[in-house]
Each structure stands twice: as C-alpha cells, then as structure tokens.
Scaffold this motif. Structure first.
Motif, PDB file in Angstrom:
ATOM      1  N   PRO A 194       0.844  -1.195   0.000  1.00  0.00           N
ATOM      2  CA  PRO A 194       0.000   0.000   0.000  1.00  0.00           C
ATOM      3  C   PRO A 194       0.886   1.254   0.000  1.00  0.00           C
ATOM      4  O   PRO A 194       1.939   1.273   0.657  1.00  0.00           O
ATOM      5  N   PRO A 195       0.493   2.290  -0.721  1.00  0.00           N
ATOM      6  CA  PRO A 195       1.395   3.424  -0.950  1.00  0.00           C
ATOM      7  C   PRO A 195       1.802   4.200   0.286  1.00  0.00           C
ATOM      8  O   PRO A 195       2.865   4.820   0.311  1.00  0.00           O
ATOM      9  N   GLU A 196       0.984   4.184   1.327  1.00  0.00           N
ATOM     10  CA  GLU A 196       1.295   4.991   2.510  1.00  0.00           C
ATOM     11  C   GLU A 196       1.895   4.174   3.650  1.00  0.00           C
ATOM     12  O   GLU A 196       2.016   4.662   4.772  1.00  0.00           O
ATOM     13  N   LEU A 197       2.308   2.958   3.367  1.00  0.00           N
ATOM     14  CA  LEU A 197       2.829   2.099   4.426  1.00  0.00           C
ATOM     15  C   LEU A 197       4.330   2.341   4.620  1.00  0.00           C
ATOM     16  O   LEU A 197       5.107   2.321   3.665  1.00  0.00           O
ATOM     17  N   PHE A 198       4.740   2.575   5.870  1.00  0.00           N
ATOM     18  CA  PHE A 198       6.139   2.799   6.222  1.00  0.00           C
ATOM     19  C   PHE A 198       6.510   1.902   7.397  1.00  0.00           C
ATOM     20  O   PHE A 198       5.666   1.543   8.220  1.00  0.00           O
ATOM     21  N   THR A 250      -5.901  -4.849  -0.626  1.00  0.00           N
ATOM     22  CA  THR A 250      -7.005  -3.882  -0.744  1.00  0.00           C
ATOM     23  C   THR A 250      -6.673  -2.514  -0.159  1.00  0.00           C
ATOM     24  O   THR A 250      -7.526  -1.638  -0.110  1.00  0.00           O
ATOM     25  N   ASN A 251      -5.400  -2.335   0.278  1.00  0.00           N
ATOM     26  CA  ASN A 251      -4.980  -1.070   0.920  1.00  0.00           C
ATOM     27  C   ASN A 251      -5.868  -0.728   2.121  1.00  0.00           C
ATOM     28  O   ASN A 251      -6.161   0.441   2.377  1.00  0.00           O
ATOM     29  N   ASP A 252      -6.274  -1.754   2.853  1.00  0.00           N
ATOM     30  CA  ASP A 252      -7.151  -1.574   4.016  1.00  0.00           C
ATOM     31  C   ASP A 252      -6.279  -1.525   5.270  1.00  0.00           C
ATOM     32  O   ASP A 252      -5.929  -2.556   5.852  1.00  0.00           O
ATOM     33  N   TYR A 253      -5.924  -0.314   5.691  1.00  0.00           N
ATOM     34  CA  TYR A 253      -5.001  -0.154   6.813  1.00  0.00           C
ATOM     35  C   TYR A 253      -5.623  -0.631   8.127  1.00  0.00           C
ATOM     36  O   TYR A 253      -4.906  -1.126   9.002  1.00  0.00           O
ATOM     37  N   ASP A 254      -6.924  -0.494   8.273  1.00  0.00           N
ATOM     38  CA  ASP A 254      -7.583  -0.992   9.480  1.00  0.00           C
ATOM     39  C   ASP A 254      -7.497  -2.512   9.571  1.00  0.00           C
ATOM     40  O   ASP A 254      -7.276  -3.077  10.650  1.00  0.00           O
ATOM     41  N   SER A 307       3.370   1.615   9.963  1.00  0.00           N
ATOM     42  CA  SER A 307       2.529   2.791  10.174  1.00  0.00           C
ATOM     43  C   SER A 307       1.966   3.276   8.855  1.00  0.00           C
ATOM     44  O   SER A 307       2.550   3.048   7.786  1.00  0.00           O
ATOM     45  N   LYS A 308       0.841   3.960   8.940  1.00  0.00           N
ATOM     46  CA  LYS A 308       0.277   4.627   7.769  1.00  0.00           C
ATOM     47  C   LYS A 308       0.826   6.043   7.728  1.00  0.00           C
ATOM     48  O   LYS A 308       0.517   6.871   8.596  1.00  0.00           O
ATOM     49  N   GLY A 309       1.681   6.319   6.744  1.00  0.00           N
ATOM     50  CA  GLY A 309       2.224   7.660   6.565  1.00  0.00           C
ATOM     51  C   GLY A 309       3.596   7.840   7.187  1.00  0.00           C
ATOM     52  O   GLY A 309       3.905   7.284   8.244  1.00  0.00           O
ATOM     53  N   PHE A 310       4.432   8.625   6.520  1.00  0.00           N
ATOM     54  CA  PHE A 310       5.794   8.873   6.984  1.00  0.00           C
ATOM     55  C   PHE A 310       5.806   9.630   8.305  1.00  0.00           C
ATOM     56  O   PHE A 310       6.619   9.339   9.186  1.00  0.00           O
ATOM     57  N   HIS A 311       4.892  10.596   8.465  1.00  0.00           N
ATOM     58  CA  HIS A 311       4.865  11.390   9.692  1.00  0.00           C
ATOM     59  C   HIS A 311       4.625  10.489  10.907  1.00  0.00           C
ATOM     60  O   HIS A 311       5.301  10.623  11.942  1.00  0.00           O
ATOM     61  N   THR A 312       3.679   9.557  10.786  1.00  0.00           N
ATOM     62  CA  THR A 312       3.405   8.645  11.903  1.00  0.00           C
ATOM     63  C   THR A 312       4.598   7.737  12.163  1.00  0.00           C
ATOM     64  O   THR A 312       4.953   7.472  13.327  1.00  0.00           O
ATOM     65  N   ALA A 313       5.234   7.251  11.111  1.00  0.00           N
ATOM     66  CA  ALA A 313       6.408   6.391  11.278  1.00  0.00           C
ATOM     67  C   ALA A 313       7.529   7.120  12.004  1.00  0.00           C
ATOM     68  O   ALA A 313       8.227   6.538  12.843  1.00  0.00           O
ATOM     69  N   GLN A 314       7.695   8.422  11.710  1.00  0.00           N
ATOM     70  CA  GLN A 314       8.702   9.227  12.401  1.00  0.00           C
ATOM     71  C   GLN A 314       8.324   9.438  13.867  1.00  0.00           C
ATOM     72  O   GLN A 314       9.177   9.400  14.769  1.00  0.00           O
ATOM     73  N   ILE A 331       8.580   1.111   1.937  1.00  0.00           N
ATOM     74  CA  ILE A 331       8.752  -0.250   1.445  1.00  0.00           C
ATOM     75  C   ILE A 331       9.437  -0.176   0.083  1.00  0.00           C
ATOM     76  O   ILE A 331       9.009   0.550  -0.804  1.00  0.00           O
ATOM     77  N   ASN A 332      10.508  -0.906  -0.067  1.00  0.00           N
ATOM     78  CA  ASN A 332      11.307  -0.912  -1.300  1.00  0.00           C
ATOM     79  C   ASN A 332      10.642  -1.842  -2.311  1.00  0.00           C
ATOM     80  O   ASN A 332      10.637  -3.050  -2.145  1.00  0.00           O
TER      81      ASN A 332
END
Length: 307
Positions: free
Chosen positions: A165-169, A213-217, A267-274, A298-299
């Motif tokens: 998923p595109p926002e996964l870090f 399905t990009n379902d983060y929940d 995490s969802k999003g770089f800000h949350t991962a930081q 994710i590479n």
C-alpha cells in the motif's frame, strides 16, 4: 559487463503472523557489494568491511550462494566479490540474506541474466542455510523481488510478490545485541495448540487481504503473532515497552523482526512512522543498551544496481 556494484537491502521477515513464509524489503538500510568477472574459475571473496566474516567462500553465505549458482551454469570464468556490510550480523533484519541475495543477483547480471530474480531465490537460500541451519526464503525473496513476498510453498518453491500500500512505512529499532537465528529457532515449540493455529491463520489471511485492498484498518487488526512472539519476546530487552510505545503513537502494529533483536512497527504515513521512531527512542534510551533506529518506505524494487 565485467563489474557490477549493488545496494543489497535489509528486510523484515515473519511480520508477526507470517513465520517463515512472509517478508518485506526496506529501502534506507543495506549493504553494498561489488562483483567482478575473473579469468580464474570459481568464487573469491577479496574484501569484507564492516564485519568480521570469513573470506573463504565455503564459510561465507555469499560464497555458498554464489557457488550454488555456478554449479548449475558452470561458465568458463569466475568471480570476485567485495562485501561492504552496513547490516549487522544477528540484527534480525536480513544481514545474511542481503549478502546471499546480492551475490547471486550480481553474478546473474554479469552472466547476462540466465535466471529471473524469482529463480535466484533457490540459490540464495543455500547461503541462508549456512547462517541459520535451514533453507528459508522469507528474507532473500523480498531482497530479490522487493515489496512483500509470500512463500506459498517450498516443495516446489512458490513465491508471490505483493505490492505495498502506498502509505505504508516501517520503523525498525535495532538494539545492539546479537541473537543468533539458529539459537532463536531452538526455543520454538514443534507443536502448537489448534486454537492458536486457527487464530494465526485468520490473522495471516487478514494481513494478505489488507495489503491487496490497501485496508489499513484490516492490516492493523491482523498484525498479531499468536505462536512465535510469546516464545522469543523475552529474549529482547524491553520488547513489550517498545511495542506499547509504538502502538500508543499510532503504529498499525509492531513485532519481532525475523528472529530479533530488532523490532519493527508498520505505520500509515511517513509522519506517523517518524513519530513512532521518536517514541521508541524515548522509551528505550534509559536501558543503557546502544541502539539504532531506521524509518523506511517499502522498497518495491529489491536489490538495486548502483553501477
């Protein structure tokens, strides 16, 4: 092509509920390897920096993997390998896998790509067997293919790549202690209760579905290990504190990376991962144990050709 230089990425294996069959590829930490064709047949490891590892090919995971490939294709020349380690051995983020996968991919490129990246996994697994005592692909597969990889079966080897998923870090903390994979396998129970197995199957199926399905929940509900983590967690100092800090600061889930001692959080999003990285750092700094923290997307590519 006579020479190739590679970035060989770190990986996270198991991902809580996918023991020995699931992994992902990181983007911000990895080894560098340089491979050259030589007139002399066979494999020579000429230099290793960053780690005290054997130069003898038969005692080195990169050498063993490379020799497995050459046994099948037998070219009229050989290869020299330089390994510049940035992933510490025993870190739980695929140090041996990076070396084994890098060796076979580099040689394959210099040979004109007789094998696909997926076909290279079986050679890289030979190197993993030297490191851990068993041929497993949950680190070498994502290192070679990128993204998430599911090892559906080993006989025959059946690997499915899953795009992230595109926002996964990922956030990873590596306490500077060593846990040998072979020793961490020895603590596992050969049998598990049926109730625990059913819970694990449900979580793993949910994790795969959530990624597709990009379902983060759904990913969050599924990142739970019913079987392995209870046995290995006690060997990682402050493991429960790391998990608690990550979850309280927005992580979807957290668990042991490979056989440890590294611990990952998604995490969802770089800000949350930081934010998770800062929280883990604050929670762990009083232990007196040195540590490193990495935040990575994710590479999607896997091993990268630098030159």
């Amino acid at each position: 092509m006579e020479k190739i230089q590679l970035f060989c990425p770190a990986t996270i294996a198991n991902l809580s509920c996918g023991f020995d069959v699931f992994g992902l590829c990181l983007d911000t930490i990895g080894d560098e390897m340089i491979l050259r064709k030589t007139a002399e047949k066979g494999i020579r490891i000429t230099q290793i920096t960053g780690a005290n590892l054997p130069l003898e090919p038969q005692k080195n995971v990169a050498g063993v993997a490379a020799m497995a490939l050459l046994e099948e294709i037998n070219p009229g020349f050989g290869f020299e390998i330089e390994i510049h380690k940035k992933i510490k051995a025993g870190s739980g983020i695929g140090s041996s896998a990076a070396s084994a996968a890098g060796a076979v991919l580099g040689i394959n490129e210099l040979l004109g790509r007789p094998f696909s990246r997926k076909e290279l996994v079986r050679f890289a697994m030979k190197g993993e067997a030297l490191a851990s005592g068993s041929e497993h692909a949950d680190n070498v597969a994502p290192a070679l293919l990128g993204g998430f990889t599911l090892i559906r079966g080993y006989n025959p080897l059946d690997i499915i790549k899953i795009e992230s998923p595109p926002e996964l870090f990922a956030t990873v903390i590596h306490p500077q202690i060593e846990l040998k994979t072979s020793e961490m396998r020895a603590v596992l129970e050969p049998m598990v209760p049926l109730k625990n197995a059913i819970t694990q199957w449900g979580n793993f199926g949910g994790l795969i579905a959530g990624l597709y399905t990009n379902d983060y929940d759904l990913i969050q509900r599924s990142l739970h290990d019913e079987i392995i983590e209870p046995l290995r967690g006690k060997f990682i100092p402050n493991f429960e504190l790391i998990k608690k800090s990550a979850m309280e600061n927005g992580a979807l889930g957290a668990g042991i990376s490979g056989s440890g001692p590294s611990v990952f959080a998604l995490s969802k999003g770089f800000h949350t991962a930081q934010k998770v990285a800062q929280a883990i750092q604050d929670a762990y700094k009083d232990t007196g144990i040195p540590f490193e923290i990495h935040v990575s997307k994710i590479n999607a590519e896997g091993i990268k050709i630098i030159d």
